[in-house]
Motif scaffolding. Structure first.
Motif, PDB file in Angstrom:
ATOM      1  N   GLU A 192      -6.758  -2.627   2.335  1.00 45.50           N
ATOM      2  CA  GLU A 192      -6.641  -3.127   0.964  1.00 45.50           C
ATOM      3  C   GLU A 192      -6.619  -1.947   0.000  1.00 45.50           C
ATOM      4  N   PRO A 193      -5.716  -1.941  -0.955  1.00 46.73           N
ATOM      5  CA  PRO A 193      -5.566  -0.794  -1.873  1.00 46.73           C
ATOM      6  C   PRO A 193      -6.859  -0.429  -2.590  1.00 46.73           C
ATOM      7  N   GLU A 194      -7.639  -1.440  -3.005  1.00 49.87           N
ATOM      8  CA  GLU A 194      -8.824  -1.181  -3.816  1.00 49.87           C
ATOM      9  C   GLU A 194      -9.926  -0.460  -3.045  1.00 49.87           C
ATOM     10  N   ILE A 195      -9.972  -0.627  -1.742  1.00 53.92           N
ATOM     11  CA  ILE A 195     -11.053  -0.022  -0.941  1.00 53.92           C
ATOM     12  C   ILE A 195     -10.475   0.845   0.172  1.00 53.92           C
ATOM     13  N   ASP A 235      -9.961   4.076   0.530  1.00 54.35           N
ATOM     14  CA  ASP A 235     -10.728   5.271   0.893  1.00 54.35           C
ATOM     15  C   ASP A 235     -11.899   4.929   1.803  1.00 54.35           C
ATOM     16  N   GLN A 294     -17.181  -0.901   5.005  1.00 58.90           N
ATOM     17  CA  GLN A 294     -16.158  -1.943   4.924  1.00 58.90           C
ATOM     18  C   GLN A 294     -15.747  -2.489   6.298  1.00 58.90           C
ATOM     19  N   SER A 350       2.634   1.601  -3.569  1.00 62.04           N
ATOM     20  CA  SER A 350       1.837   1.960  -4.751  1.00 62.04           C
ATOM     21  C   SER A 350       0.647   2.846  -4.396  1.00 62.04           C
ATOM     22  N   CYS A 351       0.768   3.594  -3.326  1.00 67.98           N
ATOM     23  CA  CYS A 351      -0.370   4.394  -2.860  1.00 67.98           C
ATOM     24  C   CYS A 351      -0.716   5.506  -3.843  1.00 67.98           C
ATOM     25  N   GLU A 352      -1.982   5.526  -4.258  1.00 70.63           N
ATOM     26  CA  GLU A 352      -2.459   6.572  -5.161  1.00 70.63           C
ATOM     27  C   GLU A 352      -3.211   7.673  -4.421  1.00 70.63           C
ATOM     28  N   ILE A 381       0.843  -1.202   0.000  1.00 71.93           N
ATOM     29  CA  ILE A 381       0.000   0.000   0.000  1.00 71.93           C
ATOM     30  C   ILE A 381       0.873   1.245   0.000  1.00 71.93           C
TER      31      ILE A 381
END
Length: 320
Positions: free
Chosen positions: A84-87, A89, A158, A12-14, A9
């Protein structure tokens, strides 16, 4: 709540601002960073890249958190939440909301939670309430408490951080009540629940606290009668109202409790038609704040009280 952030995370954090907002919560003492020593290099790169002026302080926090994980893991009933990167936020948003403890009565049960948290040395729960990281919600009775808990569940997407504490309303030690059914239904929705073993929160108030309830002389006589009950009899006595009386003023023991109280002298039952009123938990909280109530005092009420209340407080701590 313990939170684990994998090295991937950081690498590769966006959404660096979102991740920083969470780590700032760790720095304030809200949530526990389950820092992975293997991710420290990625943490360092992340802060030097995105927030160089903060890098030194937050890298140190990550290192300290990694060291403290052994103790934190031993004192936690569950593992950390994995981000988890995808969720990310949505997860950070859930962690930024206040955790919710639903109770039947905000005032009385709120006093009780504060009091036992102090007595059993859970300062993090007191801090969470004072900081609005944990909100004690008024259910307004059992049915409404269930509805309130269901409503709060919908606010989390989540990471569900909702729990409920209910009186058992038991008249005997083995009785299964409506409260247990409510807890089972909510458990299926992911809500942590605790139904008290004893009848109500007031049954956990030590005798010496009762001595401060007015009028003193009448309550002193009532305490003398209460002391003649066995621990089990005391556990299911209506501490607030006492036994009911019939039209002739004679005590009425509920039929479910006839066997429980069959060996109690009739004059003791008669005196116990009076209760201690609705201010017991307020007095418990007051005396706990001044150091007059300890874990030993509360645990002395019954053999299982200490383990039960630790279980309750650990449940609350897990959602904070």
């Amino acid at each position: 709540m313990r939170v684990k952030i994998g090295g991937s995370i950081f690498a590769s954090c966006e959404a660096p601002d979102t991740l920083l907002a969470l780590i700032r919560q760790f720095a304030k003492g809200r949530h526990q960073w389950a820092s992975d020593p293997r991710a420290l290099a990625d943490v360092s790169t992340f802060f030097h890249t995105h927030f160089p002026s903060m890098a030194q302080a937050y890298i140190k926090l990550a290192e300290e958190s990694a060291v403290s994980q052994i103790w934190q893991a031993r004192n936690s009933a569950s593992g950390p939440v994995d981000l988890e990167p995808e969720i990310l936020d949505e997860q950070v948003e859930d962690l930024s909301r206040p955790a919710i403890l639903v109770v039947e009565d905000f005032v009385s049960d709120g006093y009780f939670i504060r009091a036992v948290a102090r007595a059993f040395n859970y300062p993090e729960i007191i801090e969470a309430i004072d900081s609005d990281w944990l909100q004690v919600r008024h259910g307004g009775g059992k049915d409404r408490a269930e509805a309130c808990a269901r409503e709060e569940v919908e606010k989390f997407s989540q990471i569900l951080r909702v729990a409920i504490m209910l009186d058992s309303d038991r008249l005997t030690a083995t009785e299964e009540t409506k409260c247990h059914a409510i807890a089972k239904r909510l458990n299926r929705r992911g809500v942590k629940s605790h139904v008290l073993e004893y009848r109500e929160t007031e049954n956990y108030v030590p005798n010496h606290v009762l001595q401060a309830i007015k009028p003193f002389r009448e309550k002193s006589k009532l305490i003398d009668s209460l002391k003649k009950l066995s621990p089990e009899q005391r556990a299911y006595f209506d501490m607030k109202k006492g036994f009911k009386v019939d039209e002739a003023g004679r005590p009425v023991v509920p039929h479910q409790q006839v066997d429980l109280y069959k060996n109690v002298p009739s004059d003791v039952i008669r005196k116990l038609t009076h209760g201690f009123g609705a201010q017991l938990n307020m007095e418990l909280d007051k005396q706990t704040q001044t150091g007059k109530v300890s874990q030993e005092h509360v645990s002395g009420i019954g053999a299982s009280v200490s383990s039960e209340l630790h279980s309750l407080l650990k449940m609350v701590r897990e959602i904070v």
